[in-house]
Design a protein around this motif. Structure first.
Motif: not given
Length: 159
Positions: A140-153
């Motif tokens: 979550a802290d990384a804010n990288g590409k795909g972080s939000a999608v991964l956290l949701e998954a």
């Protein structure tokens, strides 16, 4: 003047009725190499955009059609089986490292596939254990590409 079409990875071999498990295992064993690659001259497969798209497509079970906003499934391909083998062959260390880096979308596709069906219950629980609160916070802290999608998954894995 000819209009060029974007290159589209062919899943034609996946439609063959032969046993695809040896090929799938070979692809997964190659992905299991330490991530990131310790050798800058030989990048990890996840660092190669075409390779990461291939693994995401295999985990989704087909190409994503932007017109219909849905995955066009490849017949005679089992993304569920590929996902379970991914967990077994790629393992915790590499999967978590990829999730922290360039593989967030691929790991998200893995998580989404593991939420489908009861045959993936054991692998789903295992992957959920891999991503502790501390690791999820790092993502979550990384804010990288795909972080939000991964956290949701990952959140879907827990439910």
């Amino acid at each position: 003047m000819a209009v060029s079409r974007p290159h589209r990875l062919s899943l034609a071999p996946l439609t063959l009725s032969t046993d695809k498990s040896p090929a799938a295992d070979t692809l997964l064993k190659a992905l299991a190499a330490p991530y990131p690659s310790p050798d800058a001259t030989s990048p990890h497969l996840m660092s190669l955009p075409h390779a990461s798209r291939l693994y995401k497509t295999l985990l989704q079970g087909g190409h994503f059609n932007h017109t219909t906003k849905a995955v066009e499934p490849a017949e005679s391909w089992s993304p569920a089986s590929f996902a379970r083998n991914f967990v077994e062959l790629v393992g915790q260390d590499t999967t978590v490292a990829m999730a922290r880096g360039e593989g967030a979308f691929v790991v998200a596709a893995l998580c989404e596939q593991l939420t489908k069906g009861e045959e993936a219950a054991e692998a789903r629980a295992e992957v959920s254990r891999w991503f502790t609160k501390a690791i999820r916070k790092e993502i979550a802290d990384a804010n990288g590409k795909g972080s939000a999608v991964l956290l949701e998954a990952l959140q879907k894995l827990d439910s």
